[in-house]
Motif scaffolding. Structure first.
Motif, mmCIF file in Angstrom:
data_model
loop_
_atom_site.group_PDB
_atom_site.id
_atom_site.type_symbol
_atom_site.label_atom_id
_atom_site.label_comp_id
_atom_site.label_asym_id
_atom_site.label_seq_id
_atom_site.Cartn_x
_atom_site.Cartn_y
_atom_site.Cartn_z
ATOM 1 N N ILE A 1 -15.035 -3.300 6.595
ATOM 2 C CA ILE A 1 -15.172 -3.317 5.138
ATOM 3 C C ILE A 1 -14.637 -4.601 4.517
ATOM 4 N N TYR B 1 -10.448 -0.319 0.971
ATOM 5 C CA TYR B 1 -11.524 0.251 0.157
ATOM 6 C C TYR B 1 -10.949 1.097 -0.982
ATOM 7 N N LEU C 1 -15.532 1.422 7.858
ATOM 8 C CA LEU C 1 -14.270 0.902 7.330
ATOM 9 C C LEU C 1 -13.676 -0.192 8.201
ATOM 10 N N GLY D 1 -8.830 -0.649 6.844
ATOM 11 C CA GLY D 1 -10.035 -0.810 6.033
ATOM 12 C C GLY D 1 -10.154 0.268 4.983
ATOM 13 N N ARG E 1 -18.086 4.489 1.101
ATOM 14 C CA ARG E 1 -16.895 4.430 1.971
ATOM 15 C C ARG E 1 -17.319 4.725 3.416
#
Length: 540
Positions: free
Chosen positions: A429, A521, A426, A517, A423
């Motif tokens: 992503i 995720y 982001l 993002g 992670r």
């Protein structure tokens, strides 16, 4: 004999503590300034202006006795709003549960009329357009440390700046800048005499508990003496009276009807009392000069309302007698403002202060500083993360009796989680996940031969669509229409959170790629992990 009033207005300049009954570690304050306190303020000013009278022997002065222990009534000061005369609301009043209507049980005697209503209590006033408005008193609680030890020594605790015995107490105090209005009622000549003896129209005074430290500073002003009278559109045989202050009986009669009949028996043998809506309360006091409590007595509470009927009608003499009883008070402690009565007009159709039929517009919070923005952002983002994970869980769930589309796909899902990666980054992503999936699938298809990952993704159908197709252009929630991930999804989350933040003017922008993002995720990670659990389940 006509009755007159010397109006008094008091404005708090500092917090004021007026102790309620039975205060312990928490000293609560009442919502009015009692008549005894009002009288004490005027006594202090009188002695300051008349230095020829000894404070220790002031009670021996005939003028002092006439002005402060004679026929004058020092009525409590009630919180003032919009310069209207406030009063304790009658115990017969009810308000609908929706807050749109007011019912007076003195007017509507049918028991069914009370259905859907609840009691209306407190202090209020009535506007010219017959609106019943509530009045509240702003208060605050302050913590204090008892610096005295149990042995009565204070040096050790004062040097330490704390109580080593852990002895603390709290004051609930009326805030500064609160306005109260009361008055002194009686004959005009005596009111003029006391006004002249006080010498000033306004002055600084100190009232209540701890008035020699940080509490109790007030500004008092006297108004012009005015005539008061009971105003009634017509003197019907039957009128309604309201106790604006408690009625204390000499012989502690506990029955309300019996108490009132004894009081109003002086108006004639043709007096009857009915439709009583009342309550009992205990009245006590404290004599600071003698440093002892006054004996407690049972009383009819302020707000008690009833119907008084004189069968032969009201002539000028009986009406004048009733007027005097109302303004000088009835029962005990009249000089302290107890037993005050006022006419209560039941012909009015009162309406609540607020129009509850109007739709309340949605609340918008104007975000002011960076810290508020940061906290709001954290709260909203946390809630949205919870929602996307819940949606992922629901998308993976398999209805009972249906085929487990994830069975045998554990390895493919593990590869998908590895492609998703950690992670981080982001903001990129969505594009990076899409490109990595495409690269993985292209590598498998380089020999124009379907490989295990593509085959397994085509076998998993979510919302009627193949997971293989969804991942070619991934968006936030696969169970929704495949239109690609767009920021409009954000609005759905805002509605579900019920957090009243103005999204257009606040710090949470629709183009916040890092948060968008992160939600992307969180959804796919939760989806893949729940799917792997389903893949590990054995059929049957």
């Amino acid at each position: 004999m006509s009755m007159y009033c010397l109006p008094i207005k008091i404005k708090t300049l500092a917090p004021v503590v007026l102790s309620a009954k039975r205060s312990t570690l928490m000293t609560s304050s009442i919502n009015t300034i009692p008549g005894a306190v009002m009288r004490g303020i005027l006594v202090e000013q009188y002695l300051n202006q008349n230095t020829n009278i000894s404070r220790e022997n002031a009670h021996l002065s005939s003028d002092f006795q006439e002005l402060f222990f004679g026929d004058l009534s020092f009525v409590p000061a009630f919180p003032n709003k919009e310069d209207a005369e406030s009063f304790v609301l009658p115990l017969s009043l009810q308000i609908s549960k929706s807050g749109a209507k007011i019912n007076d049980m003195l007017k509507n005697t049918d028991p069914d009329s009370a259905e859907g209503f609840k009691t209306k209590r407190g202090i209020g006033f009535i506007t010219d357009d017959i609106k019943l408005c509530s009045v509240s008193v702003d208060k605050n609680i302050r913590l204090h440390i008892n610096r005295m030890t149990q042995d009565g020594e204070s040096d050790k605790n004062r040097l330490a700046g704390s109580s080593q015995d852990g002895r603390v107490f709290s004051y609930e105090a009326i805030d500064a800048n609160q306005v109260f209005t009361g008055g002194v009622y009686g004959e005009k000549a005596k009111l003029e005499k006391i006004s002249a003896a006080l010498a000033e129209d306004s002055w600084i005074c100190y009232v209540g508990k701890s008035k020699f430290t940080q509490y109790g500073k007030c500004w008092l002003s006297l108004g012009n003496i005015k005539k008061v009278e009971l105003k009634s559109q017509n003197r019907d045989k039957s009128i309604c009276l309201l106790l604006s202050t408690p009625l204390v009986m000499a012989d502690n009669i506990c029955d309300a009807k019996e108490s009132l009949e004894e009081v109003f028996g002086a108006l004639g043998d043709d007096i009857t009392i009915d439709n009583i809506y009342g309550a009992a309360e205990e009245v006590a006091g404290f004599n600071s000069k003698w440093n002892m409590r006054r004996p407690s007595r049972q009383a009819l509470a302020a707000g008690t309302v009833f119907r008084l009927t004189k069968e032969t009608g009201w002539d000028d003499s009986s009406w004048s007698q009733l007027e005097k009883m109302c303004y000088t008070g009835v029962g005990l402690y009249c000089e302290d403002g107890y037993g005050q009565l006022r006419l209560w007009d039941t012909t009015r159709d009162l309406v609540p202060e607020d129009n509850h039929n109007e739709k309340v517009s949605s609340l918008e919070i104007e975000i002011i500083n960076n810290e508020v923005q940061r906290v709001a952002k954290l709260i909203l983002t946390k809630r949205m993360r919870e929602l996307v994970e819940l949606r992922a869980y629901n998308d993976v769930q398999i209805d009972k009796g249906n085929e487990n589309v994830f069975a045998g796909k554990a390895h493919a899902l593990a590869r998908l989680e590895k492609i998703l990666g950690p992670r981080n980054k982001l903001e990129e992503i969505v594009s990076s996940f899409t490109s990595r999936i495409k690269a993985e699938l292209d590598a498998e298809n380089s020999n124009n031969k379907i490989k295990p990952l593509a085959k397994n993704l085509k076998a998993i159908r979510i919302g009627g669509k193949e997971l293989f197709d969804i991942l070619q252009n991934p968006y936030l929630v696969p169970s929704k229409e495949a239109q690609g991930y767009i920021p409009d999804e954000w609005h759905d989350f805002v509605k579900e959170t019920n957090i009243p933040v103005n999204m257009e003017n606040g710090s949470l922008k629709l183009d916040d790629k890092e948060i968008c993002g992160g939600l992307f995720y969180d959804y796919w990670l939760a989806f893949i992990r729940h799917a792997r659990k389903q893949a590990s389940l054995k059929e049957g």
